[in-house]
Write a protein that holds these residues in place. Structure first.
Motif, mmCIF file in Angstrom:
data_model
loop_
_atom_site.group_PDB
_atom_site.id
_atom_site.type_symbol
_atom_site.label_atom_id
_atom_site.label_comp_id
_atom_site.label_asym_id
_atom_site.label_seq_id
_atom_site.Cartn_x
_atom_site.Cartn_y
_atom_site.Cartn_z
ATOM 1 N N LYS A 121 -6.872 -1.964 5.280
ATOM 2 C CA LYS A 121 -5.743 -2.375 4.443
ATOM 3 C C LYS A 121 -4.721 -3.083 5.331
ATOM 4 N N ILE A 122 -4.399 -4.337 5.003
ATOM 5 C CA ILE A 122 -3.423 -5.089 5.787
ATOM 6 C C ILE A 122 -2.092 -5.176 5.046
ATOM 7 N N HIS A 123 -2.125 -5.587 3.771
ATOM 8 C CA HIS A 123 -0.921 -5.636 2.935
ATOM 9 C C HIS A 123 -1.124 -4.817 1.681
ATOM 10 N N GLU A 124 -0.086 -4.135 1.261
ATOM 11 C CA GLU A 124 -0.139 -3.342 0.027
ATOM 12 C C GLU A 124 0.209 -4.218 -1.170
ATOM 13 N N HIS A 125 -0.609 -4.098 -2.226
ATOM 14 C CA HIS A 125 -0.344 -4.851 -3.441
ATOM 15 C C HIS A 125 -0.174 -3.913 -4.628
ATOM 16 N N ASP A 126 -1.286 -3.400 -5.113
ATOM 17 C CA ASP A 126 -1.245 -2.560 -6.322
ATOM 18 C C ASP A 126 -1.650 -1.125 -6.049
ATOM 19 N N ASN A 127 -1.487 -0.699 -4.805
ATOM 20 C CA ASN A 127 -1.821 0.675 -4.429
ATOM 21 C C ASN A 127 -3.289 0.998 -4.732
ATOM 22 N N LYS A 128 -4.148 0.007 -4.516
ATOM 23 C CA LYS A 128 -5.587 0.183 -4.694
ATOM 24 C C LYS A 128 -6.282 0.069 -3.353
ATOM 25 N N LYS A 129 -7.474 0.634 -3.268
ATOM 26 C CA LYS A 129 -8.198 0.584 -2.004
ATOM 27 C C LYS A 129 -8.726 -0.829 -1.746
ATOM 28 N N PRO A 130 -8.769 -1.229 -0.482
ATOM 29 C CA PRO A 130 -9.366 -2.523 -0.152
ATOM 30 C C PRO A 130 -10.874 -2.469 -0.359
ATOM 31 N N GLN A 131 -11.439 -3.560 -0.843
ATOM 32 C CA GLN A 131 -12.874 -3.593 -1.113
ATOM 33 C C GLN A 131 -13.464 -4.920 -0.651
ATOM 34 N N ALA A 132 -14.701 -4.848 -0.199
ATOM 35 C CA ALA A 132 -15.459 -6.042 0.181
ATOM 36 C C ALA A 132 -16.691 -6.112 -0.709
ATOM 37 N N PHE A 133 -16.796 -7.189 -1.472
ATOM 38 C CA PHE A 133 -17.934 -7.397 -2.364
ATOM 39 C C PHE A 133 -18.796 -8.531 -1.820
#
Length: 213
Positions: A149-161
């Motif tokens: 996680k680099i920047h917080e946006h919507d308090n969701k986990k970072p994901q790589a698809f």
């Protein structure tokens, strides 16, 4: 064509020639030009830390241009709308299935648009989330928890698809992380040094994975 394209990139890196990576220019109104210092900084970091020889002068390439085939790694970012024309879709599909690779990094605001466009490119290859055990998170730098996680946006986990075609990852879409912001010059976002380093290391893992697979 596919075998020739893959062989060319393999030879380029095995004998140490300098190579370019590029920024994707697209239509729709989204700011494809966001984070102007990110890719030069990533190239410099990779050259200093993982023995690459990537030019720090980053060209932009249009989605529908035949020049797309000149780059083994293309990065796409932005905050807003993305629209691929029929020609863009055909050209991008040909590029990706011929050995090319696209990294899409949502800079916040792109997600609702880009997912639809990715589906147009590969309607029969749905995106799958990469687990933290995937090699892309293991070398050369270890991310035991997966995408950082680099920047917080919507308090969701970072994901790589990933989109996988014939057993090869051709596209990775990172969301809720903002890697590109972490690659920018320190004064742009005032990220702590450890956060920037984390982002650059993850970027280096992407480059390493593409150049070695």
């Amino acid at each position: 064509m596919k075998k020739v394209f893959l062989l060319f990139f393999s030879l380029v890196f095995s004998i140490g020639f300098s190579q370019e990576i590029a920024l994707l220019k697209y239509s729709g109104g989204g700011d494809w030009y966001a984070n102007p210092t990110s890719l030069p900084n990533l190239a410099k970091f990779c050259n200093q830390n993982i023995n690459t020889k990537i030019s720090t002068k980053i060209p932009s390439v249009e989605v529908g241009s035949p020049d797309l085939l000149s780059y083994p790694f293309v990065h796409m970012t932005g905050h807003g709308n993305v629209v691929f024309s029929d020609n863009d879709i055909i050209n991008l599909r040909n590029y990706l299935t011929s050995g090319g690779f696209l990294h899409i990094d949502d800079n916040y605001g792109m997600d609702q648009y880009i997912r639809k466009e990715i589906k147009k490119i590969f309607p029969d290859n749905p995106m799958v989330e990469l687990p933290s055990s995937h090699p892309i998170f293991q070398k050369p730098f270890v991310f035991s928890g997966g995408l950082p996680k680099i920047h917080e946006h919507d308090n969701k986990k970072p994901q790589a698809f990933a989109v996988i075609v014939e057993g090869r990852i051709v596209l990775i879409y990172t969301v809720e992380t903002d890697l590109g912001d972490g690659w920018e010059n320190p004064e742009v976002h005032n990220n702590p040094a450890d956060v920037r380093t984390k982002a650059l290391k993850m970027g280096a893992n992407l480059i390493h994975y593409v150049f070695n697979n």
